[in-house]
Each structure stands twice: as structure tokens, then as C-alpha cells.
Design a protein around this motif. Sequence first.
Motif, short mmCIF file in Angstrom:
data_model
loop_
_atom_site.label_atom_id
_atom_site.label_comp_id
_atom_site.label_asym_id
_atom_site.label_seq_id
_atom_site.Cartn_x
_atom_site.Cartn_y
_atom_site.Cartn_z
N LEU A 1 60.44 42.52 39.04
CA LEU A 1 61.59 42.04 38.26
C LEU A 1 61.26 42.06 36.76
CD1 LEU A 1 62.79 39.06 40.50
CD2 LEU A 1 63.75 41.36 40.34
N GLU A 2 60.04 41.72 36.46
CA GLU A 2 59.58 41.74 35.07
C GLU A 2 59.64 43.18 34.54
OE1 GLU A 2 55.44 40.71 33.21
OE2 GLU A 2 56.09 39.14 34.61
N GLY B 1 61.58 45.56 35.56
CA GLY B 1 62.96 45.98 35.37
C GLY B 1 63.73 45.08 34.42
N LYS B 2 62.99 44.12 33.83
CA LYS B 2 63.59 43.14 32.90
C LYS B 2 64.82 42.46 33.52
CE LYS B 2 61.89 45.49 28.79
NZ LYS B 2 60.99 46.37 29.55
N ILE B 3 64.61 41.98 34.73
CA ILE B 3 65.71 41.34 35.45
C ILE B 3 65.35 39.91 35.81
CG2 ILE B 3 66.86 41.37 37.74
CD1 ILE B 3 67.03 44.35 37.50
N GLN B 4 66.33 39.02 35.63
CA GLN B 4 66.09 37.63 36.01
C GLN B 4 67.00 37.27 37.17
OE1 GLN B 4 66.32 34.98 32.67
NE2 GLN B 4 64.21 35.47 32.10
N LEU B 5 66.43 36.63 38.17
CA LEU B 5 67.22 36.26 39.35
C LEU B 5 67.02 34.79 39.67
CD1 LEU B 5 66.41 39.16 41.88
CD2 LEU B 5 68.43 38.96 40.43
N SER B 6 68.00 34.21 40.34
CA SER B 6 67.84 32.83 40.81
C SER B 6 66.87 32.84 41.99
CB SER B 6 69.20 32.29 41.27
OG SER B 6 69.60 33.00 42.43
N ASP C 1 63.83 52.28 38.36
CA ASP C 1 62.85 52.94 39.23
C ASP C 1 61.50 52.24 39.10
OD1 ASP C 1 62.11 54.63 41.20
OD2 ASP C 1 61.95 56.41 39.96
N PHE C 2 60.64 52.51 40.06
CA PHE C 2 59.35 51.86 40.07
C PHE C 2 58.32 52.92 40.42
CE2 PHE C 2 56.19 49.04 42.15
CZ PHE C 2 55.90 48.30 41.02
N SER C 3 57.46 53.25 39.45
CA SER C 3 56.57 54.40 39.63
C SER C 3 55.35 54.07 40.50
CB SER C 3 56.09 54.90 38.27
OG SER C 3 55.14 54.00 37.77
N GLU C 4 54.73 55.13 41.00
CA GLU C 4 53.53 54.96 41.83
C GLU C 4 52.41 54.36 40.98
OE1 GLU C 4 53.32 58.52 44.17
OE2 GLU C 4 51.82 57.55 45.46
N LYS C 5 52.42 54.68 39.69
CA LYS C 5 51.39 54.16 38.79
C LYS C 5 51.55 52.63 38.66
CE LYS C 5 49.16 55.15 34.42
NZ LYS C 5 49.64 54.36 33.28
N ASP C 6 52.79 52.19 38.45
CA ASP C 6 53.04 50.74 38.37
C ASP C 6 52.68 50.05 39.68
OD1 ASP C 6 53.92 50.48 35.77
OD2 ASP C 6 55.96 51.06 36.27
N ASN C 7 52.86 50.78 40.78
CA ASN C 7 52.58 50.20 42.09
C ASN C 7 51.11 49.81 42.26
OD1 ASN C 7 53.50 49.51 44.82
ND2 ASN C 7 52.12 51.15 45.43
N SER D 1 54.47 40.05 43.86
CA SER D 1 54.89 41.45 43.70
C SER D 1 56.33 41.52 43.21
CB SER D 1 54.78 42.20 45.03
OG SER D 1 53.45 42.24 45.47
N LEU D 2 57.19 40.68 43.82
CA LEU D 2 58.60 40.71 43.41
C LEU D 2 58.71 40.28 41.94
CD1 LEU D 2 61.61 41.12 44.04
CD2 LEU D 2 61.72 38.73 44.75
N ASP D 3 57.97 39.25 41.57
CA ASP D 3 58.01 38.79 40.17
C ASP D 3 57.61 39.93 39.23
OD1 ASP D 3 58.86 36.30 40.85
OD2 ASP D 3 56.87 35.37 40.80
#
Length: 221
Positions: free
Chosen positions: A57-58, A60-65, A35-41, A52-54
Amino acid sequence: MAKKAIIFDLDGVIVDTAKYHYIAWRKIANDLDFDFSEKDNEQLKGVSRVKSLDYILENGKIQLSQEEKDKFLVAKNDHYLSLISNMDESEMLPGIKELLPALRKAKIPFALGSASKNARRILKALQLTDLFLAIVDGTNVSKAKPDPEVFVIAARKICYAPKNCIVIEDSKAGIEAANTVNMISVGIGSEEILGAADHVLKDTSKLTLEFLKNLINPTRV
Ligand code: BG6
Ligand code: MG
């Protein structure tokens, strides 16, 4: 010629699109199972699409190509565009519809300085394009806010020195950008988030012609 000029941010200052950017980013996060909170937004306001996408992803601790990232960038923008597809004047923030023509009438120059690559589309939908002396957006810059590039280019286009420009911003990154080049910064939102601004107004209903005239030509007490 007025002593000072104004540079407006778009999303969250002229039009109430910040909420749609949030909805679209949150959906991306949810699709990736977090999830992505309004505070983080708040950290995303004023920030470019790619950055923003970076950040998300950071978060959510996710790495993508790069290929996967590109897919999500397109998906986010498609969703965002569908959310704003029926946009009309009712989405303009309080007082802005009256303020812009009033500034023109008072011969106070103003430009747009937005990170969005959709800025021109939005101004067109709101029939505001012709009111701005210059429009600088995400398609004109190589560095995203908090880098001041977008405001510096806007100032140059309207022939005003940065110190004579008043920036109206709802984002922390935008206030930082304006302050970096000694522009006069006006934050729209909470003091807690925008405390670094020279002035903070709770919302755009407080951004009156009188307030701006007073910034341009302070009345002596
Ligand atoms: C800014 C918004 O104005 O533009 C950000 O505050 C957004 O939330 C950025 O990410 C880029 O916008 P766009 O429309 O090019 O994705
Ligand atoms: Mg904004």
C-alpha cells in the motif's frame, strides 16, 4: 548429539512458493490500479502477510481503513491458497526431497522457522511434517522477520544455543534475523540481495549434505 542444528525457512527454501506469493500480491496491487515489480517483491520475502500488505500500500501510495485492509488480506490468502491447492512434491526445490531424509539419517537435527501461517498445511501436503524436530511458524510468533523471534523459539525448542544454529533463508529479512542473534546464516539466492549472509548459495542444489556437514564440523586444511 551433533554440534550444530539447522533451521530451515519454508517459502523459497524448501518449496517453490515464493512465486505464488508474488502472483497473489501483484494481483492485489493491480486491483488497486498499480503494478508491483519482482524487484520490489524481494522486500516482501520472509515478511508477514500484514506487513507485506502495508508495504504494498505504501508502494502504491494508498491508504485504506482497517476493514478494507482485512478484506485484501483475506483476498490475497484465498488467491494464494488456490494457487497452491494442488501442490505436490514437484514443487519442492532442487535437492530438498533427498536432503531432509539424509540429514535425519546423519542424525543432524533440523527445525522449521517460517513466517507463514500456511506452513503446516504446506508441510502436510508435501508429507514432510514428521521429518522436522520442531515447527515454528507465523502462528507462533508475535514479531515478524527481520525480528529473530521465530528462529530463537525454534532454537529453544530443539535445545540448541543460537550460535550453534545454521539458518537457511532466501530472504533479506530472514538473513538479518539470523545475523542479529549470531546464528550462522546461509542465503539461497543472489549475492547482491543476500550479501549479509555468512554463506550464499545460488540455489538449493548447492545445499548438499556435504556442505552442511562441513559447516557443522569444519574440516581443517
Ligand atoms: C513467508 C513468505 O515465508 O511467509 C512471505 O516469504 C509471506 O512472502 C509470509 O508473506 C507469510 O505467509 P502467509 O502464508 O502466512 O501469508
Ligand atoms: Mg523464504
